[in-house]
Design an enzyme around this catalytic site. Structure first.
Site, PDB file in Angstrom:
ATOM      1  CD  GLN A 236     -10.977 -23.669  40.578  1.00  0.00           C
ATOM      2  OE1 GLN A 236     -11.427 -24.740  40.948  1.00  0.00           O
ATOM      3  NE2 GLN A 236     -10.664 -23.447  39.319  1.00  0.00           N
ATOM      4  NE  ARG A 383      -4.552 -30.056  34.195  1.00  0.00           N
ATOM      5  CZ  ARG A 383      -3.467 -30.092  34.928  1.00  0.00           C
ATOM      6  NH1 ARG A 383      -3.439 -30.778  36.031  1.00  0.00           N
ATOM      7  NH2 ARG A 383      -2.394 -29.430  34.578  1.00  0.00           N
ATOM      8  CB  CYS A 384     -11.736 -29.262  30.301  1.00  0.00           C
ATOM      9  SG  CYS A 384     -13.356 -29.547  31.019  1.00  0.00           S
ATOM     10  CD  GLU A 759      -8.727 -25.635  32.297  1.00  0.00           C
ATOM     11  OE1 GLU A 759      -9.160 -25.542  33.440  1.00  0.00           O
ATOM     12  OE2 GLU A 759      -9.219 -25.039  31.334  1.00  0.00           O
TER      13      GLU A 759
END
Lengths: 805, 284
Positions: A236, A383-384, A759
């Site tokens: 990522q 996902r945050c 997110e």
């Protein structure tokens, strides 16, 4: 925009810029199976690596016998810590300032830990050889509970024995990692002491895992002729990987090329640096041949990047009429065997200090203690943004508990405590400056749309019917209002391993008026190639269809810190807009020259520069691009390209209002989601269709976490949920229809007013689903029960409340 | 998830299968849809040096309805159960159950024979076949023999089938009366937390016959004769259902797993069974 002539409207629509629900350009290849993922990389002579992993959660490694494995035809090498030690690569630094064993160095600290790396000519031979490596273990006492860990005589990290100072300050115990404190504890305690009402609650946010469809992997290719290492991987943050790889291996950075090809979902799982990456590199250096390592699903779930695992205790003070006066939060954070949390350096608990949420809370304190246990390392932001789901879950549960304490409606309690529109930019008690918001408008819209009062009436009727024995289903109304904090930097606050968290965009306009832009981020499914082109289209007047977007190749893309924590649009998107503005500035000079007027006498008009007051005299961007390369313009160098490195002045603070209506079968514990309404405010909306897709995805992962997804361990440290049979990954079948909605409150500091969004739905969704379950039982005396709310735990709640009698 | 090396065979007839089984003994396994065996091989929990794929054997395919006798070939898929016109009329409980097995992709591959033969306590077909009192037809070196489904299961993954035998079909009388297959599961693709197969016939407003089996609540499927008997002769009222549930709870022996503790499973078993009986009675 009312003054747009039809002609301008048409030209504007043709750009497919901001606000256009443009179809994703990536999907042509993804939907046809033509993506190019790490496991699709196949190189001549490529070898395959596979790990021997520890079956024990805590054990001494007495011996490793490789003989039988090495004797197997096709096995090239079996690497152990002993082999990596001369290169000083048997340990590696973690993103959290700790270090982690690449291969077991004398002991193992979690089940699934990497013990030896087998390299073979064939993937199947590698797997066979793994079974032939004989490892002798001596079992040690296993600790899976952080509270027990802090009391235990057992030293988990013997390498740190005697070190009382860690990277984040003093260590209180040999299994303690750090204490991180924010806010004013004395003042907060004073407020709590003096408060009319105090609600206290402890909650466990269970350990889970991002579980992207594509697992982690890498292909390393060391070319011994030119000394260049090429590394394909599920990264990522490819540029950070290049720098880290250079620092670790001693290979000069210009001789390392890192490529993140198509990535099949990240959700935080692919931020960390894993032993597999290091081993594939070492094995390629040792063998001189390319080496591929791709983990399987069970390895992914058990060894790479867990999320959450926070034990949180809150105290919230309020007046009798519900005005919150203070908040105290303490977290015991289970970090597993190594502290490999992926957070900016100065934030060992991420942005947990956003835990005052969307509320105007004058005084607050947060303390976090990180602890070692015999569980896998990780602690990524699933996902945050960094630890924001934990923070929002905490405050949204505390609000509910306070509402119970006050015997007040939870929607009203939120309303009277929201930060008001006119308070922005708002300084929170725990140190953040919220950029913009209009919470009351969003909340009112949400409650009106779902007919909140009607729902409460229906719920009350249902409770009565239940008590009369007419139904066995209860109804829950889940509420949540969240504020995310996304888009790290700025550099002065945020870095990873010392690398400042800016991002970048480089754009080249081709002579015929099309363009290519490269950014420091990397899409894992977010649709960057679609949305970044839209930002640029509106900035430079070239259709998005004629702008190619590239990311992920460190030889070509400008340096950037990558994609996680919803930072792509806030940071790289801003860089794109700024690079576009540089292009436009030069284009303006060229246009003025071509139109034979002064620079100030031309103005940008959708896709062209026209003479002010004489719109029929213009040069399109296409004309300008051609001239930039082919016409000698005095005082202006040829070419039309720009680069921007954007250091954001602040983060962006998207927010939203969610409502979930759920029916719960008290006898079986089965929840049924009747309705889910999600209002998101992410500022300027670039591609509404992609936003909607992101919201659906984030909500689905929220549903998963709230209703059953967990990584759980038994007392021996065995992973109990290591396959997709037991690890809950929802399908279309389990997912309700989501209703999406929005308000628009632009970010005042972002060039186009955009905030992150990918997110938000996860951050807001988890407490919403959880609150719905818990709200169903409020009438029967439930105050709080921990997630995940799978069937048996819901049943247990009903059972504990006497509802089965 | 990388299996050890194995030899792969794809015989065209059952005789070829028997010959391979005789030749390789314990080292050979037949594979129908592969949904149980292949994951076990990939996990290296099943070592199968010789894998015999049954998919080319035409004789194992097909659904036959002959008068009131239904025969289902071992290689009939769950998808075919759902989409077979005659079967849905003759034994609707089959499609009702098959629709609750996993997802369409799995049902295109998963077979009746594989589901029955494997002895996996989580599979749906074994309990269902016990409810229907099916006869399981096995072919071995000595020819075929029949075993009642109610006698077939010995323990988890242990059945009456010998290593050199192949399950070739199941046969049962077309059921009459009301039916229901009720299943609670955590998600698509999961095994049952509890599942119940119920067939009830009615005469003069009372239960004439009742056959009840449950799944994944013991190491074998549980057909409870007492549970059925508790309903016979009653009007299937609340008290009768309570008695049937009590009888079934006496016969099951669930264990704790990630689906939940024993107390939960026993409670849910009772609820699911009550619902299944209610629905079957309504349809009777």
């Amino acid at each position: 925009m009312n003054d747009l002539t039809p002609d301008r409207e048409e030209r504007s629509a043709g750009l497919k810029g901001l606000g256009c629900s443009r179809k994703r350009v990536e999907d042509a290849r993804f939907t046809q199976g033509k993506g190019n993922y790490v496991d699709d990389v196949k190189l001549p002579g490529m070898l395959h690596g596979d790990f021997v992993r520890s079956p024990y959660a805590h054990a001494r490694v007495v011996s490793v016998n490789k003989d039988a494995a090495l004797a197997l035809d096709g096995v090239v090498a079996v690497l152990t810590a002993e082999d990596l030690a001369p290169l000083n690569l048997h340990w590696m630094p973690t993103l959290a300032g700790d270090k982690q064993m690449v291969l077991a160095d004398g002991k193992v600290l979690f089940q699934g830990q990497e013990v030896a790396f087998v390299v073979a000519r064939d993937r199947y031979v590698a797997a066979d050889a793994v079974e032939l490596v004989e490892v002798e273990y001596e079992e040690l006492p296993v600790i899976t509970d952080p509270f027990e860990s802090l009391k235990s005589d057992v030293v988990l990290r013997e390498d740190l024995a005697g070190q009382t100072e860690g990277p984040h300050g003093p260590r209180k115990h040999h299994n303690h990692i750090f204490t991180w404190e924010q806010g004013d504890e004395t003042a907060t305690n004073q407020v709590l002491d003096d408060a009319e009402v105090v609600a206290t609650e402890s909650m466990y946010y269970h350990r889970t895992h991002p579980c992207p469809l594509e697992t982690c992997g890498s292909v390393a290719s060391m070319d011994k002729v030119n000394g260049k290492l090429t590394l394909w991987g599920t990264f990522q943050a490819p540029h950070v990987v290049r720098t880290v790889a250079s620092l670790l291996s001693g290979i000069e950075e210009h001789n390392i090329r890192v490529i993140s090809p198509d990535i099949g979902g990240g959700f935080g799982n692919k931020v960390g640096v894993y032993p597999g990456y290091v081993c594939s590199i070492v094995a390629s250096i040792v063998t001189g041949q390319p080496v591929k390592w791709v983990e399987d699903r069970m390895e992914n779930l058990m060894s790479t990047a867990f999320a959450r695992d926070y034990w949180m205790t809150g105290k919230i003070a309020a007046t009798k009429d519900g005005k919150i006066t203070g908040l105290h939060c303490h977290v015991t954070a289970d970090h597993g065997g190594f502290d490999a949390c992926a957070d900016p350096t100065k934030f060992p608990a991420g942005f947990m200090n956003i835990c005052t949420g969307s509320y105007d809370i004058p005084v607050a304190y947060l303390g976090v203690d990180g602890v070692y246990t015999n569980k896998a390392p990780g602690g990524v932001s699933y996902r945050c943004s960094f630890r924001v789901t934990e923070a929002v879950y905490f405050i949204e549960r505390m609000i509910e508990v306070l509402a119970i304490e006050l015997d007040m409606d939870a929607a009203e309690l939120r309303r009277i405590n929201f930060i008001k529109k006119e308070q922005f930019p708002y300084q929170s008690a725990l140190g953040w400056e919220y950029d913009s918001g209009d919470y009351h408008t969003a909340w009112d819209k949400a409650l009106k749309t779902v007919d909140y009062e009607g729902l409460r009436k229906e719920q009350a009727d249902r409770v009565e019917a239940f008590k009369r024995g007419e139904t066995r289903k209860l109804m829950g109304v889940g509420l949540s209002f969240f504020t995310e904090i996304v888009g790290a930097g700025p550099v002065k606050n945020c870095d990873i391993l010392g690398m400042g968290m800016f991002d970048s965009c480089e754009i080249r306009i081709h002579p015929t008026g099309s363009a290519i832009a490269r950014l420091g981020t990397i899409s894992q499914g977010q649709g960057h190639a679609t949305t970044f082109a839209q930002i640029l289209a509106s900035e430079i007047g070239i259709s998005a269809d004629n702008i190619a977007i590239e990311e992920g190749d460190t030889d070509t893309a400008p340096y950037g810190l990558g994609t996680y924590g919803s930072r792509s649009t806030p940071v790289a998107g801003a860089a794109a807009a700024m690079a576009g503005r540089k292009i436009r500035a030069k284009a303006q000079m060229i246009a003025a020259y071509l139109l034979e007027v002064h620079d100030d006498d031309v103005e940008f008009d959708v896709d062209r520069f026209a003479v002010k007051g004489a719109p029929e005299r213009f040069k399109t961007m296409k004309d300008i691009a051609y001239a930039a390369y082919n016409q000698a313009i005095p005082g202006i160098e040829p070419g039309l390209e720009a680069v921007s490195y954007y250091d954001p002045p602040n983060m962006t603070y998207p927010f939203g209002a969610y409502v979930c209506v759920m029916d719960i079968d008290v006898d079986t514990g089965v929840p049924e989601i009747r309705r889910f309404y999600a209002l998101d405010d992410c500022g300027t909306r670039i591609n509404p269709m992609i936003i909607e897709g992101q919201v659906h995805g984030g909500l689905t992962e929220a549903l998963a976490v709230a209703l059953g997804q967990e990584i759980s361990y038994d007392k021996m440290g065995n992973v109990k949920t290591g396959t997709l049979m037991d690890f809950f990954l929802p399908t279309a079948w389990e997912v309700p229809n989501y209703e999406t909605d929005h308000t628009v409150t632009p970010s005042p500091h972002h060039p186009i007013g955009a905030k992150g969004v990918g997110e938000s739905p996860h951050v807001g969704g988890v407490p919403c689903f959880s609150n719905a379950v818990q709200d169903a039982f409020r009438a029967f005396g439930l105050r709080h029960t921990n997630m995940p709310h799978d069937h048996w735990r819901i049943w247990q709640t009903a059972n504990d409340l006497g509802l089965h009698e | 998830m990388i299996p050890a090396a194995f030899d792969y065979y794809r015989p065209k007839d059952v005789e070829g299968v028997i010959a391979l089984l005789q030749e390789h003994g314990d080292d050979a396994r037949v594979m129908a849809g592969g949904h149980s065996l292949i994951p076990m091989m990939k996990l290296r929990m099943a070592e199968v040096p010789h894998l015999i794929d049954l998919q080319d054997i035409a004789a194992l395919k097909g659904i036959t309805i002959d008068g009131d006798t239904i025969t289902i070939g071992a290689m009939v898929t769950q998808h075919e159960l759902i989409n077979h016109d005659g079967l849905s009329a003759a034994a609707p409980i089959l499609s009702e159950a098959a629709l609750q097995i996993a997802d369409p992709q799995v049902r295109y591959m998963g077979t009746v024979g594989g589901n029955i033969a494997n002895g996996d306590p989580g599979n749906d077909m074994p309990g269902l076949m016990q409810c229907l009192d099916a006869q399981i037809e096995l072919l071995g070196p000595e020819g075929t023999r029949k075993v009642a489904a109610r006698e077939y299961y010995e323990a988890a993954y242990m059945t009456d089938r010998e290593d050199d035998e192949v399950l070739i079909s199941v046969r049962f009388a077309a059921p009459t009366g009301g039916y229901s297959y009720e299943k609670q599961k955590r998600k698509i693709g999961d095994y049952a937390t509890a599942a119940a197969a119920v067939q009830i016939t009615k005469a003069e407003g009372r239960v004439a016959t009742a056959s009840i089996a449950m799944t994944n609540l013991s190491d074998v499927p549980v057909w409870s004769e007492d549970a059925g008997d508790a309903l016979v002769g009653t009007t299937c009222d609340a008290e009768a259902m309570k008695a049937a549930v009590a009888a079934m709870l006496g016969d099951i022996d669930p264990t704790e797993d990630n689906r939940g503790p024993v107390a939960f499973k026993r409670h849910v078993a009772g609820i699911i069974l009550t619902r299944a009986i209610t629905r079957a009675w309504d349809r009777a």
